[in-house]
Design a protein around this motif. Sequence first.
Motif, PDB file in Angstrom:
ATOM      1  N   LYS A 135       7.291 -11.182  -0.224  1.00 55.70           N
ATOM      2  CA  LYS A 135       6.632  -9.531   0.323  1.00 55.70           C
ATOM      3  C   LYS A 135       4.884 -10.089  -0.076  1.00 55.70           C
ATOM      4  O   LYS A 135       4.414 -11.153  -1.315  1.00 55.70           O
ATOM      5  CB  LYS A 135       6.631  -8.541  -0.705  1.00 55.70           C
ATOM      6  CG  LYS A 135       8.147  -7.986  -0.307  1.00 55.70           C
ATOM      7  CD  LYS A 135       7.920  -6.134  -1.546  1.00 55.70           C
ATOM      8  CE  LYS A 135       9.306  -6.555  -0.727  1.00 55.70           C
ATOM      9  NZ  LYS A 135       9.693  -4.914  -2.070  1.00 55.70           N
ATOM     10  N   LYS A 136       3.508  -9.478   0.777  1.00 53.10           N
ATOM     11  CA  LYS A 136       2.136 -10.082   1.026  1.00 53.10           C
ATOM     12  C   LYS A 136       1.611  -8.605   0.263  1.00 53.10           C
ATOM     13  O   LYS A 136       2.248  -7.456   1.075  1.00 53.10           O
ATOM     14  CB  LYS A 136       1.438 -10.764   1.995  1.00 53.10           C
ATOM     15  CG  LYS A 136       1.951 -12.174   2.150  1.00 53.10           C
ATOM     16  CD  LYS A 136       0.516 -12.351   3.124  1.00 53.10           C
ATOM     17  CE  LYS A 136       0.655 -13.884   2.878  1.00 53.10           C
ATOM     18  NZ  LYS A 136       0.342 -14.009   4.466  1.00 53.10           N
ATOM     19  N   THR A 137       0.602  -8.512  -0.774  1.00 55.53           N
ATOM     20  CA  THR A 137       0.395  -7.573  -1.247  1.00 55.53           C
ATOM     21  C   THR A 137      -1.318  -7.160  -0.112  1.00 55.53           C
ATOM     22  O   THR A 137      -1.492  -8.145  -1.066  1.00 55.53           O
ATOM     23  CB  THR A 137       0.228  -7.327  -2.351  1.00 55.53           C
ATOM     24  OG1 THR A 137       1.600  -7.104  -2.781  1.00 55.53           O
ATOM     25  CG2 THR A 137      -0.137  -5.746  -2.721  1.00 55.53           C
ATOM     26  N   TYR A 138      -1.626  -6.695   0.020  1.00 53.63           N
ATOM     27  CA  TYR A 138      -3.246  -6.975   0.608  1.00 53.63           C
ATOM     28  C   TYR A 138      -3.792  -5.312   0.271  1.00 53.63           C
ATOM     29  O   TYR A 138      -3.270  -4.465   0.236  1.00 53.63           O
ATOM     30  CB  TYR A 138      -2.894  -5.971   2.586  1.00 53.63           C
ATOM     31  CG  TYR A 138      -2.208  -7.383   2.898  1.00 53.63           C
ATOM     32  CD1 TYR A 138      -3.490  -8.322   3.899  1.00 53.63           C
ATOM     33  CD2 TYR A 138      -0.771  -7.379   3.310  1.00 53.63           C
ATOM     34  CE1 TYR A 138      -2.643  -9.593   4.760  1.00 53.63           C
ATOM     35  CE2 TYR A 138      -0.536  -8.446   3.965  1.00 53.63           C
ATOM     36  CZ  TYR A 138      -1.291  -9.858   4.945  1.00 53.63           C
ATOM     37  OH  TYR A 138      -0.905 -10.692   5.486  1.00 53.63           O
ATOM     38  N   THR A 139      -4.754  -5.089  -0.157  1.00 51.22           N
ATOM     39  CA  THR A 139      -5.522  -4.283  -1.242  1.00 51.22           C
ATOM     40  C   THR A 139      -6.756  -4.121  -0.540  1.00 51.22           C
ATOM     41  O   THR A 139      -8.027  -5.621  -0.256  1.00 51.22           O
ATOM     42  CB  THR A 139      -5.806  -4.895  -2.225  1.00 51.22           C
ATOM     43  OG1 THR A 139      -4.871  -4.656  -3.241  1.00 51.22           O
ATOM     44  CG2 THR A 139      -6.924  -3.639  -3.264  1.00 51.22           C
ATOM     45  N   TYR A 140      -7.483  -3.382   0.517  1.00 52.50           N
ATOM     46  CA  TYR A 140      -8.815  -2.535   1.490  1.00 52.50           C
ATOM     47  C   TYR A 140      -9.270  -2.576   0.153  1.00 52.50           C
ATOM     48  O   TYR A 140      -9.390  -1.129  -0.183  1.00 52.50           O
ATOM     49  CB  TYR A 140      -7.874  -2.602   2.042  1.00 52.50           C
ATOM     50  CG  TYR A 140      -7.636  -3.304   3.405  1.00 52.50           C
ATOM     51  CD1 TYR A 140      -8.100  -3.957   4.371  1.00 52.50           C
ATOM     52  CD2 TYR A 140      -6.341  -3.003   3.728  1.00 52.50           C
ATOM     53  CE1 TYR A 140      -7.282  -5.201   4.918  1.00 52.50           C
ATOM     54  CE2 TYR A 140      -5.247  -4.175   4.531  1.00 52.50           C
ATOM     55  CZ  TYR A 140      -6.028  -4.875   5.255  1.00 52.50           C
ATOM     56  OH  TYR A 140      -5.244  -5.295   5.952  1.00 52.50           O
ATOM     57  N   TYR A 141     -10.815  -2.752  -0.084  1.00 51.85           N
ATOM     58  CA  TYR A 141     -11.807  -2.256  -0.367  1.00 51.85           C
ATOM     59  C   TYR A 141     -12.436  -1.346   0.752  1.00 51.85           C
ATOM     60  O   TYR A 141     -13.467  -2.013   1.186  1.00 51.85           O
ATOM     61  CB  TYR A 141     -12.568  -2.876  -1.821  1.00 51.85           C
ATOM     62  CG  TYR A 141     -11.553  -3.264  -2.566  1.00 51.85           C
ATOM     63  CD1 TYR A 141     -11.095  -2.643  -3.553  1.00 51.85           C
ATOM     64  CD2 TYR A 141     -10.829  -4.389  -3.088  1.00 51.85           C
ATOM     65  CE1 TYR A 141     -10.540  -2.536  -4.717  1.00 51.85           C
ATOM     66  CE2 TYR A 141     -10.030  -4.852  -3.430  1.00 51.85           C
ATOM     67  CZ  TYR A 141      -9.512  -3.749  -5.045  1.00 51.85           C
ATOM     68  OH  TYR A 141      -8.466  -4.401  -5.364  1.00 51.85           O
ATOM     69  N   TYR A 142     -12.642   0.033   0.416  1.00 50.67           N
ATOM     70  CA  TYR A 142     -14.612   0.491   0.956  1.00 50.67           C
ATOM     71  C   TYR A 142     -15.264   1.376   0.694  1.00 50.67           C
ATOM     72  O   TYR A 142     -15.287   1.738  -0.350  1.00 50.67           O
ATOM     73  CB  TYR A 142     -13.145   1.649   2.605  1.00 50.67           C
ATOM     74  CG  TYR A 142     -12.058   1.144   2.913  1.00 50.67           C
ATOM     75  CD1 TYR A 142     -12.177   1.026   4.216  1.00 50.67           C
ATOM     76  CD2 TYR A 142     -11.141   0.855   2.185  1.00 50.67           C
ATOM     77  CE1 TYR A 142     -11.452   0.501   5.445  1.00 50.67           C
ATOM     78  CE2 TYR A 142      -9.785   0.367   3.399  1.00 50.67           C
ATOM     79  CZ  TYR A 142      -9.975   0.219   4.490  1.00 50.67           C
ATOM     80  OH  TYR A 142      -8.796  -0.377   4.907  1.00 50.67           O
ATOM     81  N   SER A 143     -16.369   1.127   0.731  1.00 51.16           N
ATOM     82  CA  SER A 143     -17.168   2.086   0.538  1.00 51.16           C
ATOM     83  C   SER A 143     -18.286   3.098   1.243  1.00 51.16           C
ATOM     84  O   SER A 143     -17.958   3.270   2.347  1.00 51.16           O
ATOM     85  CB  SER A 143     -18.255   0.642   0.366  1.00 51.16           C
ATOM     86  OG  SER A 143     -19.459   1.000   1.417  1.00 51.16           O
ATOM     87  N   ARG A 144     -17.966   3.866   0.326  1.00 50.40           N
ATOM     88  CA  ARG A 144     -18.918   5.662   1.316  1.00 50.40           C
ATOM     89  C   ARG A 144     -20.146   5.060   1.860  1.00 50.40           C
ATOM     90  O   ARG A 144     -20.765   4.904   1.153  1.00 50.40           O
ATOM     91  CB  ARG A 144     -18.826   6.661  -0.325  1.00 50.40           C
ATOM     92  CG  ARG A 144     -18.913   8.465   1.121  1.00 50.40           C
ATOM     93  CD  ARG A 144     -18.689   9.043  -0.485  1.00 50.40           C
ATOM     94  NE  ARG A 144     -19.276  10.000  -0.202  1.00 50.40           N
ATOM     95  CZ  ARG A 144     -18.301  10.819  -0.138  1.00 50.40           C
ATOM     96  NH1 ARG A 144     -17.511  11.182   0.675  1.00 50.40           N
ATOM     97  NH2 ARG A 144     -18.765  11.698   0.540  1.00 50.40           N
ATOM     98  N   GLN A 145     -20.346   5.587   3.274  1.00 51.27           N
ATOM     99  CA  GLN A 145     -21.436   5.379   3.815  1.00 51.27           C
ATOM    100  C   GLN A 145     -22.150   7.007   4.423  1.00 51.27           C
ATOM    101  O   GLN A 145     -21.792   7.731   3.817  1.00 51.27           O
ATOM    102  CB  GLN A 145     -21.040   5.126   5.043  1.00 51.27           C
ATOM    103  CG  GLN A 145     -20.299   3.824   5.490  1.00 51.27           C
ATOM    104  CD  GLN A 145     -20.373   2.729   4.563  1.00 51.27           C
ATOM    105  OE1 GLN A 145     -21.993   1.850   5.015  1.00 51.27           O
ATOM    106  NE2 GLN A 145     -20.701   1.952   3.447  1.00 51.27           N
TER     107      GLN A 145
END
Length: 148
Positions: free
Chosen positions: A138-148
């Motif tokens: 398995k691969k774990t993808y962690t995406y990070y987003y900032s509030r615009q």
Amino acid sequence: MKNFFLLTLVTFISLTTANCNKDDDKDAETPLTGATWKITKLEIDGKDSTSTLNKCDLMDTYLFTDDGKFTFTSHELQVSGDCSTGTSSGKWVADNSVAGSRRFNVTFNGDEKSTLFIIEGTVLREDFIEGPNNEGLKKTYTYYYSRQ
């Protein structure tokens, strides 16, 4: 002199405690809705992989609304070098399974499986597990987003 030192110490402790509380309150109040969240970072299996995102990937955004719906706007790099735009939508619900955390389950229309989103301070984190592949990995993808 003792009184001056004691007064200075009490004032310093009061100010630093008050500032910490204000910072904690500000982080806890970052709402999911009311703004666009833009991707800023990617980790794959815990390793920073932001450099693998192209100029179009870095334009991807989520918009969450108060009625429990969301729109994801994705951008794909074309052979011409331009970015094409696509949108997907779905529903989100608060996940109160962990006390004190800001967790949300997001489900795209047409999918049965939801994805976990967590607000940590002023950052929105998306955890996505891909797999297993033919070798059972398995691969774990962690995406990070900032509030615009």
